[in-house]
Design a protein around this motif. Structure first.
Motif, PDB file in Angstrom:
ATOM      1  N   SER A  16      34.577  58.775 108.790  1.00 64.04           N
ATOM      2  CA  SER A  16      35.616  59.758 108.496  1.00 64.04           C
ATOM      3  C   SER A  16      35.354  61.128 109.110  1.00 64.04           C
ATOM      4  CB  SER A  16      35.777  59.917 106.974  1.00 64.04           C
ATOM      5  OG  SER A  16      34.598  60.463 106.407  1.00 64.04           O
ATOM      6  N   TYR A  17      34.134  61.370 109.562  1.00 70.28           N
ATOM      7  CA  TYR A  17      33.790  62.679 110.126  1.00 70.28           C
ATOM      8  C   TYR A  17      32.569  62.501 111.016  1.00 70.28           C
ATOM      9  CZ  TYR A  17      35.127  67.613 109.600  1.00 70.28           C
ATOM     10  OH  TYR A  17      35.658  68.858 109.799  1.00 70.28           O
ATOM     11  N   LEU A  74      28.564  68.638 117.087  1.00 70.36           N
ATOM     12  CA  LEU A  74      29.766  68.988 117.857  1.00 70.36           C
ATOM     13  C   LEU A  74      31.034  68.462 117.193  1.00 70.36           C
ATOM     14  CD1 LEU A  74      28.802  68.499 121.614  1.00 70.36           C
ATOM     15  CD2 LEU A  74      29.367  70.636 120.447  1.00 70.36           C
ATOM     16  N   PHE A  75      31.016  67.202 116.772  1.00 69.23           N
ATOM     17  CA  PHE A  75      32.239  66.609 116.234  1.00 69.23           C
ATOM     18  C   PHE A  75      32.495  66.990 114.783  1.00 69.23           C
ATOM     19  CE2 PHE A  75      31.269  63.558 119.762  1.00 69.23           C
ATOM     20  CZ  PHE A  75      32.219  64.112 120.610  1.00 69.23           C
ATOM     21  N   THR A  76      31.621  67.847 114.260  1.00 69.11           N
ATOM     22  CA  THR A  76      31.884  68.483 112.978  1.00 69.11           C
ATOM     23  C   THR A  76      32.356  69.914 113.189  1.00 69.11           C
ATOM     24  OG1 THR A  76      30.174  67.114 111.946  1.00 69.11           O
ATOM     25  CG2 THR A  76      30.892  69.053 110.717  1.00 69.11           C
ATOM     26  N   ALA A  77      31.790  70.572 114.208  1.00 72.45           N
ATOM     27  CA  ALA A  77      32.155  71.965 114.478  1.00 72.45           C
ATOM     28  C   ALA A  77      33.504  72.086 115.185  1.00 72.45           C
ATOM     29  CB  ALA A  77      31.071  72.626 115.334  1.00 72.45           C
ATOM     30  N   ILE A  78      33.793  71.183 116.109  1.00 76.03           N
ATOM     31  CA  ILE A  78      35.013  71.313 116.915  1.00 76.03           C
ATOM     32  C   ILE A  78      36.287  71.318 116.069  1.00 76.03           C
ATOM     33  CG2 ILE A  78      36.443  70.121 118.642  1.00 76.03           C
ATOM     34  CD1 ILE A  78      33.864  69.478 120.156  1.00 76.03           C
ATOM     35  N   PRO A  79      36.439  70.444 115.055  1.00 79.61           N
ATOM     36  CA  PRO A  79      37.647  70.533 114.219  1.00 79.61           C
ATOM     37  C   PRO A  79      37.802  71.896 113.535  1.00 79.61           C
ATOM     38  CG  PRO A  79      36.564  68.435 113.860  1.00 79.61           C
ATOM     39  CD  PRO A  79      35.634  69.265 114.689  1.00 79.61           C
ATOM     40  N   ASN A  80      36.683  72.537 113.187  1.00 80.26           N
ATOM     41  CA  ASN A  80      36.752  73.881 112.602  1.00 80.26           C
ATOM     42  C   ASN A  80      37.219  74.907 113.627  1.00 80.26           C
ATOM     43  OD1 ASN A  80      35.815  72.963 110.116  1.00 80.26           O
ATOM     44  ND2 ASN A  80      33.678  73.281 110.656  1.00 80.26           N
ATOM     45  N   TRP A  81      36.822  74.714 114.890  1.00 79.29           N
ATOM     46  CA  TRP A  81      37.223  75.649 115.943  1.00 79.29           C
ATOM     47  C   TRP A  81      38.697  75.485 116.304  1.00 79.29           C
ATOM     48  CZ3 TRP A  81      32.658  73.963 119.607  1.00 79.29           C
ATOM     49  CH2 TRP A  81      31.447  74.396 119.054  1.00 79.29           C
ATOM     50  N   PRO A  86      39.583  65.854 112.502  1.00 76.36           N
ATOM     51  CA  PRO A  86      38.407  65.328 113.210  1.00 76.36           C
ATOM     52  C   PRO A  86      38.665  63.943 113.766  1.00 76.36           C
ATOM     53  CG  PRO A  86      38.126  65.115 110.846  1.00 76.36           C
ATOM     54  CD  PRO A  86      39.390  65.915 111.046  1.00 76.36           C
ATOM     55  N   ARG A  87      37.918  63.600 114.819  1.00 77.51           N
ATOM     56  CA  ARG A  87      37.962  62.236 115.329  1.00 77.51           C
ATOM     57  C   ARG A  87      37.401  61.300 114.262  1.00 77.51           C
ATOM     58  NH1 ARG A  87      39.019  60.591 120.618  1.00 77.51           N
ATOM     59  NH2 ARG A  87      40.319  62.190 121.582  1.00 77.51           N
ATOM     60  N   GLN A  88      38.099  60.194 114.043  1.00 78.36           N
ATOM     61  CA  GLN A  88      37.728  59.285 112.968  1.00 78.36           C
ATOM     62  C   GLN A  88      37.872  57.844 113.421  1.00 78.36           C
ATOM     63  OE1 GLN A  88      40.849  60.811 110.374  1.00 78.36           O
ATOM     64  NE2 GLN A  88      39.309  61.663 108.994  1.00 78.36           N
ATOM     65  N   GLY A  89      37.354  56.946 112.604  1.00 76.17           N
ATOM     66  CA  GLY A  89      37.600  55.528 112.804  1.00 76.17           C
ATOM     67  C   GLY A  89      37.078  54.978 114.114  1.00 76.17           C
ATOM     68  N   ARG A  90      37.946  54.293 114.862  1.00 73.91           N
ATOM     69  CA  ARG A  90      37.536  53.563 116.052  1.00 73.91           C
ATOM     70  C   ARG A  90      36.856  54.429 117.106  1.00 73.91           C
ATOM     71  NH1 ARG A  90      41.692  49.395 118.607  1.00 73.91           N
ATOM     72  NH2 ARG A  90      41.303  48.536 116.522  1.00 73.91           N
ATOM     73  N   PRO A  91      37.376  55.630 117.461  1.00 71.51           N
ATOM     74  CA  PRO A  91      36.665  56.441 118.471  1.00 71.51           C
ATOM     75  C   PRO A  91      35.226  56.738 118.073  1.00 71.51           C
ATOM     76  CG  PRO A  91      38.871  57.304 118.102  1.00 71.51           C
ATOM     77  CD  PRO A  91      38.639  56.270 117.048  1.00 71.51           C
ATOM     78  N   LEU A  92      35.010  57.072 116.806  1.00 73.59           N
ATOM     79  CA  LEU A  92      33.640  57.335 116.352  1.00 73.59           C
ATOM     80  C   LEU A  92      32.797  56.071 116.395  1.00 73.59           C
ATOM     81  CD1 LEU A  92      33.731  59.770 113.285  1.00 73.59           C
ATOM     82  CD2 LEU A  92      32.907  60.206 115.590  1.00 73.59           C
ATOM     83  N   ALA A  93      33.389  54.943 116.000  1.00 74.26           N
ATOM     84  CA  ALA A  93      32.654  53.679 116.001  1.00 74.26           C
ATOM     85  C   ALA A  93      32.238  53.299 117.425  1.00 74.26           C
ATOM     86  CB  ALA A  93      33.514  52.576 115.390  1.00 74.26           C
ATOM     87  N   LEU A  94      33.147  53.467 118.385  1.00 75.16           N
ATOM     88  CA  LEU A  94      32.829  53.132 119.775  1.00 75.16           C
ATOM     89  C   LEU A  94      31.748  54.053 120.330  1.00 75.16           C
ATOM     90  CD1 LEU A  94      36.419  52.426 121.172  1.00 75.16           C
ATOM     91  CD2 LEU A  94      34.616  50.756 120.675  1.00 75.16           C
TER      92      LEU A  94
END
Length: 397
Positions: A16-17, A74-81, A86-94
């Protein structure tokens, strides 16, 4: 604290994050890779890796463990910026699968095919950079595109490491480039978050002296350290390098002293950041002594690698994981002890390598302390990373 997981996402909490899968994988890897290295170093295990055993160890700490932490950050900070989901699910899994494939490839699971190993391993950082650029551009947050620059330098260092290992049988410049890039990231990011978090905490204490804001002095510290690191990459031995690193050490001691770290001893999770940063000038000084020919290279490399990189990444993972899963920003005795293990591991490896304490040599003691520190993180924080935030569980009844 409100949940950071959008309600429209119904998949596994771990995806999820960005911090969830990558911080957990980084900690699990850190806790297992050092025992594996000790087994290889002692001759009990033979790795089929195309790297030499020492190169495998260095690479997997610099570009395996650390790359997962960078991706999680990065993928926690970028959604705040950007203000985007946030990128979730399949993109994170891949992306996580690509990182795991890189670890197997470097360990030799796909055979002795160095070029294939390079493509798989470097592919992870390429994907991280591409995803970061895509998200920042989609959010029109152009100012933060500069964060991709050190990621690309980090990628170049990784490629150089592989190419040197293929051509010369061992890495040289790639090792130092990797260390220098990660150390500079710590100076850059740590120099923003440490005084900011300290200011927020001290603001609740009437009469407290605030940390000095970022100024030209901080910029001078960064420039001096960057120049010293470039000189060290090009020429690791000699008095010019020793003097440049000594000057950088002194400047960063002064920089750290401006952040009022002595005033936050009641907040272990904040104090950890100050302590980890202190290993930078300590490591610079040890590397300077090595450049002057007064000591060997290992003490400085491990003060930077275990103390600065290991300590700072662990402290950041603790703080981010607690905050973004809806928990109080309090380390508690267990996490505090875990961080103390990393500090002790750095000192044991740097100062006690040839000593024997309680039947353990310095190498084994440092390995045990490091593994214990990350095992503590896994035991305490792991369940938080695997489960939804408390706010979401309550909302769903």
């Amino acid at each position: 604290m409100a949940s950071n997981t959008p309600r429209s996402y119904d998949g596994p909490a771990i995806l999820s994050y960005g911090f969830r899968p990558f911080f957990l994988m980084a900690a699990l890897f850190a806790a297992t890779i050092i025992p594996a290295w000790m087994a290889a170093w002692s001759g009990h295990v033979t790795l089929p890796s195309s790297f030499s055993p020492i190169d495998w160890h260095i690479h997997e700490m610099l570009f395996g463990y650390t790359s997962a932490v960078i991706a999680g950050f990065l993928f926690t900070a970028i959604p705040n910026w950007t203000g985007r989901m946030p990128r979730q699910g399949r993109p994170l899994a891949l992306l996580a699968a690509l990182w795991i494939a890189g670890r197997f490839a470097v360990a030799g699971a796909f055979g002795d095919l160095p070029l294939l190993v390079l493509v798989i391993d470097a592919g992870f950082l390429v994907a991280v950079a591409a995803m970061a650029v895509t998200e920042i551009a989609a959010g029109r947050n152009w100012n933060n595109l500069k964060v991709v620059v050190p990621v690309m330098l980090y990628l170049v260092a990784n490629v150089v490491f592989h190419v040197e290992a293929m051509q010369a049988g061992e890495s040289d410049y790639g090792r130092r480039m990797g260390f220098a890039t990660v150390v500079f990231l710590i100076m850059l990011i740590g120099g923003r978050i440490i005084p900011s978090f300290t200011r927020n905490w001290l603001a609740k204490r009437p009469g407290a002296v605030m940390p000095t804001p970022f100024s030209r002095f901080d910029a001078a510290c960064l420039i001096a350290a960057a120049l010293a690191l470039v000189l060290w990459i090009a020429r690791p031995e000699g008095w010019p390098t020793a003097l440049a690193l000594t000057a950088a050490a002194g400047l960063h001691v002064a920089r750290l002293s401006r952040w009022q770290g002595h005033a936050v001893w009641r907040s272990p999770i904040l104090l950890m950041l100050h302590v980890a940063y202190a290993f930078l000038p300590l490591g610079f000084l040890a590397v300077a002594l090595a450049a002057a020919g007064w000591i060997g290279q290992p003490p400085g490399m491990h003060l930077l690698g275990i103390g600065a990189i290991g300590g700072m990444t662990l402290a950041v993972m603790m703080r981010a994981s607690l905050g973004h899963t809806g928990r109080a920003l309090e380390a508690g005795p267990l996490l505090t002890a875990g961080f103390a293990c990393i500090v002790a591991a750095a000192l044991a490896r740097a100062l006690l390598a040839d000593a024997e304490l309680a039947g353990f040599d310095g190498y084994t003691l440092a390995a045990l302390l490091w593994t214990t520190g990350f095992a503590t993180f896994i035991g305490r924080i792991g369940p938080f990373l695997l489960s939804p935030n408390p706010a979401r569980r309550q909302a769903n009844g």
